[in-house]
Every structure is written in structure tokens, then in C-alpha cells.
Write a protein that holds these residues in place. Structure first.
Motif, PDB file in Angstrom:
ATOM      1  N   VAL A  22       0.832  -1.205   0.000  1.00 53.81           N
ATOM      2  CA  VAL A  22       0.000   0.000   0.000  1.00 53.81           C
ATOM      3  C   VAL A  22       0.865   1.252   0.000  1.00 53.81           C
ATOM      4  CG1 VAL A  22      -1.795   1.254   1.253  1.00 53.81           C
ATOM      5  CG2 VAL A  22      -1.877  -1.234   1.139  1.00 53.81           C
ATOM      6  N   VAL A  82       3.602   6.558  -5.217  1.00 48.53           N
ATOM      7  CA  VAL A  82       3.228   6.914  -6.593  1.00 48.53           C
ATOM      8  C   VAL A  82       2.209   8.045  -6.594  1.00 48.53           C
ATOM      9  CG1 VAL A  82       2.185   6.046  -8.716  1.00 48.53           C
ATOM     10  CG2 VAL A  82       3.770   4.601  -7.428  1.00 48.53           C
ATOM     11  N   VAL A  83       1.244   7.991  -5.666  1.00 47.24           N
ATOM     12  CA  VAL A  83       0.241   9.061  -5.569  1.00 47.24           C
ATOM     13  C   VAL A  83       0.897  10.378  -5.176  1.00 47.24           C
ATOM     14  CG1 VAL A  83      -1.808   9.833  -4.312  1.00 47.24           C
ATOM     15  CG2 VAL A  83      -1.652   7.471  -5.092  1.00 47.24           C
ATOM     16  N   CYS A  99       2.160   2.220  -3.377  1.00 47.41           N
ATOM     17  CA  CYS A  99       1.126   2.925  -4.148  1.00 47.41           C
ATOM     18  C   CYS A  99       0.975   4.367  -3.660  1.00 47.41           C
ATOM     19  CB  CYS A  99      -0.208   2.179  -4.031  1.00 47.41           C
ATOM     20  SG  CYS A  99      -0.191   0.505  -4.697  1.00 47.41           S
ATOM     21  N   GLN A 100       1.125   4.578  -2.347  1.00 50.80           N
ATOM     22  CA  GLN A 100       1.029   5.930  -1.805  1.00 50.80           C
ATOM     23  C   GLN A 100       2.180   6.806  -2.313  1.00 50.80           C
ATOM     24  OE1 GLN A 100      -1.444   7.401   0.629  1.00 50.80           O
ATOM     25  NE2 GLN A 100      -0.439   8.984  -0.580  1.00 50.80           N
TER      26      GLN A 100
END
Length: 331
Positions: free
Chosen positions: A222, A228-229, A225-226
Motif C-alpha cells: 500500500v 506513486v500518488v 502505491c502511496q
């Protein structure tokens, strides 16, 4: 010389055998030797010893071979359904036992004063705290610093999202066409603030607390992915609801005040991205020293799923429905 006068060759016809001294001694004694003779002496009873086995009074019956018959499909389905019913009862008992233990643990926690303390809301507030958090008590000393840094990163992320909302609102005041960015900024604040807390901060807190391999792997997935955000938000693609570098540089020429505010938010998003990469590497280095592995994560996940009451209820209901459907098709 008188002992030699007898003739041994004399006639013995006048000799009476009953005149023999041994015979006359017995006949003249007056005892009834025939009456005293006992063919069954008393001491003979002891020689015949041993347990006698009585003959069985139950009449014997001839052995009858029963013909072997295979169980019918109905009997097989009924046996399977009975087995599933028994397993369901055992699962319900285990679930009740787990619930009872959970209640005991909660009561112990309340008795020791470990009440939920996060978020720190006032007592008159209608919503009570949802989590218990204490770094000095639950986190080992060597992991407290990095765990606190991740917590501070989450707080910094929430502040950045709030500033992004204000920057998009200022951007929306210039032209009505920028209302999409303002609406998306509200959505990102409502969505990312609680989800980031639940999806990557709480897992890493639990991982350091109980050395959980599953929580470590969940955090890595997770949190990547954070990152990348964070990078996308710092870039600032137009119409995406982010006050990044592209949007701030495009507006600073026409409106320097709004452009400056948006540039500050872009710096905050960039700082979030850099700090997240650094913390990810630090967590990974700590993870390698804890002895966690992917096999342990699989075991923890399987044990958590099996002991989950919702999963047990769903599994038993599905198995019962399948058995009932099979029984109806056989009929």
C-alpha cells in the motif's frame, strides 16, 4: 541227625494247604477284611481336582452370512450433511469461545485503563475514540522513532491535503472552469486522509507492535502505491485536483498570489514524496532484521481467515447449501 531224616521225595498228598501257619493266622484273627475294603478312599478325592466346565445351555445357531450392500446415494448425502452439521456446530462453539475470550480481553483492558485514546476527541463529543495508541508501551524502543516518523508523515500528508483544498479554492475563484479541481481536492481530502491512516499507518504500527509479517507485506504494497500518488500530486496534472508544479507554474504569471500558494502546496507534495521514499527504505531495513518472511505472512493470513467468525459463517452456510442442493438433485 534228626533234621536229615525227612525225605524230600516223600508223597505230599496228605499235606493240607489251609494248615499253613500264615493262612491260619489270618483266618483265626476274627476281623472282617472284606467289610473294611473301600474302593473309594477319602484321599482319592483330592487327586481329582480342576474346574469343571458346564455345558452351555444356550443352543448354538448356525452362522448366517449377510449379503454386502453398497450405501445408496441418499444415505451418502445424508451422512455428508450430518457431518457438515456437526462441523458447523463445532465452528459455532469455537466462535462463541473466541467471542467470550475477546470480551474477557476487552474487560481486562477496561479494568487496566487501556481505553481507546485516538483520535483525541473531547469527552462531550458524540463520537468516541476508535483506537488505542501508545508508542512507549506497545512499540519496542528500537522501532519507536521510525514509527513516530511515519505517524508524523501521515499528519503532514493530511495538512498538505487541506492546503491543497484551499489552493484549489483560490484557483477556482479565478475562473469557473477550475471547479473540477476544487471538487476533486475535496474528494482527495475526504478519501486519502482516513484511508492512508487505515491502510498504511495502522499496518506498520501493528507490524512493529507484534512483529507481524503479514502487516509488513501489506504496508509495503500500500505504501508503494502511496509514493506513486505523492509523485502524481507533486507533478500537478491539470484537472486532477492537485496543486502541483505544472498548475502552479502555469498560473503564477497571471496571478502571482494564487500561484505562490499553489507552489507552496507543490513543495509540500514533493516533501511528502521524498520523505515517503526515505521512510520506506528505513522500514525495509528494519524489516530485514526482524526475521519476517513471506511464509510467515501466509501462515498469519491463513490463521486470521480461519479464525474469522464472518468467514466461518459464510463457509458453513455455503457448504450446507451445497449439500442441500446435492440432496435435492439426487431426489
Amino acid at each position: 541227625m534228626s533234621g536229615y531224616d525227612d525225605n524230600p521225595f516223600a508223597d505230599s498228598s496228605n499235606v493240607n494247604p489251609f494248615q499253613d501257619p500264615s493262612v491260619t493266622q489270618v483266618t483265626n484273627s476274627g476281623l472282617d477284611h472284606i467289610g473294611q475294603f473301600n474302593p473309594f478312599p477319602e484321599n482319592q478325592s483330592g487327586s481329582i481336582s480342576g474346574q469343571t466346565i458346564p455345558a452351555s445351555t444356550v443352543p448354538s445357531q448356525p452362522a448366517v452370512l449377510q449379503p454386502s450392500t453398497d450405501p445408496s446415494p441418499k444415505a451418502t448425502v445424508a451422512a455428508a450433511q450430518a457431518s457438515l452439521q456437526k462441523q458447523q456446530e463445532e465452528l459455532e462453539k469455537k466462535a462463541a469461545d473466541l467471542e467470550r475470550r475477546e470480551q474477557q480481553l476487552q474487560s481486562r483492558g477496561e479494568s487496566t485503563g487501556k481505553e481507546n485514546n485516538w483520535p483525541p476527541l473531547p469527552k462531550f463529543f458524540p463520537i468516541n475514540p476508535c483506537f488505542y495508541q501508545d508508542f512507549s508501551e506497545e512499540i519496542p524502543r528500537e522501532y519507536q522513532r521510525i514509527c513516530k516518523n511515519i505517524y508524523y508523515l501521515w499528519m503532514f500528508h493530511c495538512v498538505t491535503l487541506f492546503l491543497n483544498l484551499l489552493a484549489c479554492l483560490a484557483y477556482f475563484t479565478l475562473a469557473a472552469d477550475y471547479g473540477v479541481d476544487f471538487g476533486l481536492s475535496i474528494l482527495w481530502l475526504i478519501l486519502f486522509a482516513p484511508c492512508s491512516f487505515m491502510c498504511w499507518y495502522r499496518p506498520i504500527y501493528k507490524a512493529f507492535k507484534s512483529d507481524s509479517s503479514f502487516n509488513f507485506f501489506f504496508f509495503f504494497f500500500v505504501f508503494f502505491c502511496q509514493v506513486v500518488v505523492f509523485i502524481i500530486q507533486s507533478v500537478g496534472i491539470p484537472k486532477w485536483g492537485n496543486s502541483g508544479w505544472i498548475v502552479s507554474l502555469s498560473i503564477i504569471g497571471s496571478n502571482p498570489a494564487v500561484g505562490a500558494v499553489m507552489m507552496v502546496v507543490a513543495c509540500f507534495f514533493t516533501a511528502c514524496a521524498v520523505l515517503s521514499v526515505i521512510l520506506l527504505k528505513m522500514v525495509h531495513s528494519h524489516y530485514r532484521r526482524t526475521g519476517a518472511s513471506f511464509q510467515k505472512a501466509q501462515q498469519e493470513f491463513s490463521q486470521g481467515v480461519i479464525t474469522n467468525r464472518t468467514f466461518q459463517t459464510a463457509a458453513t452456510s455455503a457448504a450446507t447449501s451445497a449439500a442441500a442442493g446435492t440432496f435435492q438433485t439426487t431426489n
